[in-house]
Design an enzyme around this catalytic site. Structure first.
Site, mmCIF file in Angstrom:
data_model
loop_
_atom_site.group_PDB
_atom_site.id
_atom_site.type_symbol
_atom_site.label_atom_id
_atom_site.label_comp_id
_atom_site.label_asym_id
_atom_site.label_seq_id
_atom_site.Cartn_x
_atom_site.Cartn_y
_atom_site.Cartn_z
ATOM 1 N N ASP A 358 135.509 -21.390 51.526
ATOM 2 C CA ASP A 358 134.736 -20.150 51.559
ATOM 3 C C ASP A 358 134.898 -19.476 52.910
ATOM 4 O OD1 ASP A 358 132.102 -18.437 51.295
ATOM 5 O OD2 ASP A 358 132.316 -19.379 49.336
ATOM 6 N N ASP A 359 133.912 -18.765 53.349
ATOM 7 C CA ASP A 359 133.936 -17.973 54.577
ATOM 8 C C ASP A 359 134.296 -18.840 55.793
ATOM 9 O OD1 ASP A 359 133.532 -15.955 56.347
ATOM 10 O OD2 ASP A 359 131.452 -15.577 55.798
ATOM 11 N N ASP A 470 134.448 -11.258 47.772
ATOM 12 C CA ASP A 470 133.050 -11.000 48.159
ATOM 13 C C ASP A 470 132.891 -9.587 48.707
ATOM 14 O OD1 ASP A 470 130.386 -11.510 48.579
ATOM 15 O OD2 ASP A 470 130.712 -13.393 49.642
ATOM 16 N N ASP A 538 123.061 -16.074 45.059
ATOM 17 C CA ASP A 538 123.119 -17.136 46.070
ATOM 18 C C ASP A 538 121.984 -18.139 45.865
ATOM 19 O OD1 ASP A 538 125.396 -16.356 47.321
ATOM 20 O OD2 ASP A 538 124.419 -15.198 48.881
HETATM 21 C C1 GLA Z 1 127.905 -14.398 50.445
HETATM 22 C C2 GLA Z 1 128.182 -15.171 49.178
HETATM 23 C C3 GLA Z 1 128.096 -16.646 49.470
HETATM 24 C C4 GLA Z 1 129.046 -17.027 50.562
HETATM 25 C C5 GLA Z 1 128.768 -16.196 51.797
HETATM 26 C C6 GLA Z 1 129.797 -16.431 52.881
HETATM 27 O O1 GLA Z 1 126.581 -14.488 50.811
HETATM 28 O O2 GLA Z 1 127.311 -14.787 48.166
HETATM 29 O O3 GLA Z 1 128.364 -17.387 48.295
HETATM 30 O O4 GLA Z 1 130.364 -16.834 50.128
HETATM 31 O O5 GLA Z 1 128.770 -14.807 51.488
HETATM 32 O O6 GLA Z 1 129.566 -15.673 53.995
#
Ligand code: GLA
Length: 768
Positions: A358-359, A470, A538
């Site tokens: 992810d991020d 995203d 989330d």
């Molecule tokens: C958003 C997404 C999360 C995650 C974060 C990462 O909030 O909804 O699932 O990927 O970004 O920064």
């Protein structure tokens, strides 16, 4: 099927009819939208006919009409209709117009240019209306689709006036109802609490449901339901409306004193206007309409078919999604290559199939302050580059996925330093930040071209099998240098986004994309035309998620809803939950885990392993079976639904309780849509309890504990097995009478089922 008969236009789906006509003035009179009716020679028995009343009238020697009273297919300013209007234009200060029927066509393969379209249309009726004085053509489109009662509507305006005009509003769809008693159901919320069901009786005046932050938004969803007061889950009339669009939307419901309700939806005109030069056309996005005379459940069923067949497309339309493991909630920004590999390896051992980073993997991204736009590996964390990590993951036998936020830029980024003009900013004001980031100007084709190349190359370099797309902030400061009229920017942004997505999907037809926008900020049919699923919220805490998913499931099929098992206590609510309940709620969606499996207890590890094995056996049914709600977790004492395979050979039944209650009502498994004459076997998915988690509840009263596995073992074992109820009965018996579920702890009987707060169970039903 579309039938044109004299002045009448009749649009039939299997169970609904939509009917209108051209009246002698050339105005399109809406006659009916409801339960299917047969073809008649004429429909005068149903028509309003000439009007009379208070207000200005349109007339000729053959007919007289009060447009303020009349049910119509479209509405515009200047001919006496004072209600909310479909079209509002400004021709050098002149706001009035008069669009009269000019002709019609039946089109095949109709597509709205530049916007996502529902595909595999049966046919499209295009009605042309002309304002002869102004030399403008308004076109209304009606499309039908095989296998569903959903129809779509859209509209366009063509300017042949020789000069520029301004469109202040061009909505997609209008329905004038000849009745005014309605319950309006909408779905609104905020970050981590998306899709909260709101119910209200439609009152006199205008009710507007719309978004204004550049996205379809989680504040007010574009999906709305208008119900007759007697509508229930299984009976009564209801209409479901949605929009195939991801930008600002609006739905208007105007109830007047003449017992009429006008419904309109389309692009929200609050921040919209469009300058149309001579020879140009403007197209509104497609709106979806569905009527069910058999209550909400049938409405949902029709929408699910429509979304699966005509919205989701490409390789992943009906393909099983791999079980993913995502590192975000486990590691956030704090990872090294070793940690990622360890997490992925453990995930693989337990049965996961796709590892998602992810991020935090790019630029200098160690917090959300920096680097959006710099889509190359963060070498401090990934010294060998992203391709090398992808290779390691692939060598383990896992697919590899990455998080991107392609529409955004951090001020602290190489991209912003090189191209500050790529960000949306207002020339007079300090740009507004959200999560320390700015929005890229997708209204500007130069920016979109850059992104198509740059993001595309990053996806290729990282050898991605999956991309989480995203979009973590709403749009502000939308004065794009690419347009002189700020009213155009947000729609141009949407068009730019769709061009961007179209190019990326074309380059990567095999990659699985998932749409995300800070959770569920951009859940709409537009995004689903490009990506088969969206990250719903989330908030992955099972009870909250169950409510969110129940609302989403009213329109969107299970396969579209991204749902993960995360750690306990939950990051958003801090509520503790059993991993089995987390699984039971998540497994109906595009499923995965978002936790560090190395940190699970032995019992939870065992559960995870068993869950994945069970999921793999049932995932096609879970994702693509027909969903039927039985009761609501929001409105009833417990939530229940069943997912049935189209051939009725198997089904999954879900039961979810609210907070633990002594003497709660007896629970029954009571499925629908089974084969009444076939014998079915019901088998509960057996769950594991972590002794240390439930011990507090049960240790003081061993006398009341029964059940095969856990009565005598409390002190000795960590892993307690739940009950495993099995039964065999005819489909008719299960559907008409139901199967009695074992008594719950605290029910006043000898309990066999330990149902804690928000406990859930899943049952497999299989034809013998
Ligand atoms: C958003 C997404 C999360 C995650 C974060 C990462 O909030 O909804 O699932 O990927 O970004 O920064």
């Amino acid at each position: 099927m579309i039938t044109v008969q004299g002045n009448y236009f009749k649009i039939d789906t299997k169970k609904s009819t939509y009917l209108f006509k051209v009246n002698p003035l050339g105005i399109l009179e809406h006659i009916y939208y409801g339960k299917a009716i047969p073809n008649e020679k004429d429909y005068s028995f149903l028509e309003e006919g000439e009007g009379c009343g208070y207000g200005v009238m349109m007339k000729n020697d053959r007919y007289l009409a009060y447009l303020d009273h009349l049910s119509q297919e479209c509405s515009f300013k200047g001919r006496g209709d004072t209600r909310e209007l479909l079209l509002q234009i400004d021709c050098s200060g002149d706001l009035e117009c008069e669009f009269l029927y000019e002709g019609h066509e039946i089109l095949h393969d109709f597509e709205i240019p530049g916007l996502p379209n529902a595909n595999h249309k049966e046919e499209t009726l295009a009605i042309y209306l002309k304002d002869k004085a102004k030399k403008l053509t308004l076109c209304l489109y009606y499309s039908t689709y095989p296998g569903t009662d959903v129809i779509t509507r859209s509209s366009s305006l063509k300017n042949d006036s020789g000069k520029k005009i301004r469109i202040n509003r061009l909505l997609s769809s209008q329905i004038d109802f000849d009745e005014d008693e309605f319950i309006l159901k909408t779905f609104g919320g905020t970050w981590a609490k998306e899709s909260v069901l709101q119910k209200r009786t439609l009152q006199h005046g205008v009710t507007k449901i719309g978004s204004n932050n550049g996205h379809s938004s989680c504040i007010h969803s574009p999906f709305v339901v208008l119900e007759k007061p007697d509508c229930s889950l299984t009976s009564g009339g209801c209409y479901g409306f949605n929009l195939i669009y991801s930008g600002n939307h609006a739905g208007y419901f105007e109830r007047n004193n003449l017992h009429k309700v006008r419904f309109l939806n389309g692009i929200n005109d609050d921040s919209f206007s469009w300058d149309l030069s001579d020879g140009e056309s403007f197209f509104a996005p497609e709106a979806t309409l569905c009527y069910s005379s058999e209550g909400e459940r049938e409405l949902t069923h029709q929408y699910h078919r429509f979304v699966r067949e005509h919205i989701v497309r490409g390789e992943w339309q009906y393909k099983d999604h791999p079980v993913l493991i995502n590192d975000w909630e486990a590691l956030t920004f704090n990872f090294t290559e070793e940690k990622l590999v360890a997490l992925a390896r453990r995930g693989k051992e337990l049965g996961c199939e796709l590892f998602v980073l992810d991020d935090g993997w790019f630029g200098k991204r160690n917090s959300d302050n920096t680097s959006l736009g710099d889509w190359h590996a963060n070498l401090a964390k990934l010294p060998n580059g992203i391709g090398s990590l992808a290779d390691k993951i692939h060598e383990m036998g896992l697919l590899f996925g990455l998080w991107f936020e392609p529409e955004m830029v951090s001020r602290d980024s190489d991209l912003y330093r090189a191209h500050p003009e790529f960000a949306l900013t207002h020339k007079d004001y300090e740009p507004l930040e959200s999560r320390n980031q700015l929005v890229l100007d997708l209204a500007n084709p130069v920016v979109v071209d850059y992104l198509i190349e740059n993001v595309g190359n990053a996806i290729a370099e990282a050898k991605c099998d999956y991309v989480k797309w995203d979009c973590n902030r709403v749009i502000s400061d939308y004065l794009s240098p690419s347009t002189l009229n700020q009213g155009e920017t947000l729609h141009r942004y949407a068009l730019g986004l769709y061009r961007f997505l179209g190019a990326i999907m074309k380059r990567f037809p095999h990659v699985l994309f998932e749409s995300c926008a800070a959770g569920g900020e951009r859940v709409d049919l537009g995004m689903l035309c490009y990506m088969p699923s969206f990250w719903a919220s989330d908030d992955t805490e099972p009870f909250e998620r169950e409510k969110i998913q129940e609302s989403l499931l009213m329109c969107y099929p299970q396969s579209c809803i991204g749902a993960h098992v995360s750690a306990s206590p939950n990051h958003q609510t801090l509520r503790e939950s059993q991993i089995e309940d987390r699984f039971n709620v998540a497994c109906i969606g595009a499923f995965g885990y978002e936790l560090d499996p190395n940190e699970l207890s032995d019992v939870d590890t065992k559960s995870m392993c068993e869950q994945i094995a069970w999921y793999k056996q049932n995932r096609h049914l879970l994702a693509f079976g027909d969903y039927y709600k039985i009761s609501s977790i929001v409105e009833d004492c417990r939530g229940q639904f069943v997912i049935v395979s189209p051939d009725q050979k198997e089904a999954i039944y879900f039961v979810g309780n609210k907070t633990f209650e002594l003497y709660s009502p007896q629970a029954f498994l009571k499925p629908v849509h089974l084969d009444p004459d076939a014998v079915y076997e019901v088998e509960e998915r057996q769950q594991n309890f972590d002794f240390y988690q439930v011990h507090g509840r049960v240790k003081n009263d061993k006398r009341t504990l029964t059940g095969p596995d856990w009565q005598e073992k409390l002190k000795d074992v960590e892993c307690l097995k739940s009950e495993k109820q099995v039964a065999s009965a005819l489909g008719a018996s299960l559907m008409n009478a139901g199967m009695r579920l074992d008594y719950e702890w605290g029910s006043g009987r000898l309990p066999k089922r330990l149902m804690l707060d928000y406990s859930t169970r899943i049952y497999k039903i299989k034809k013998k």
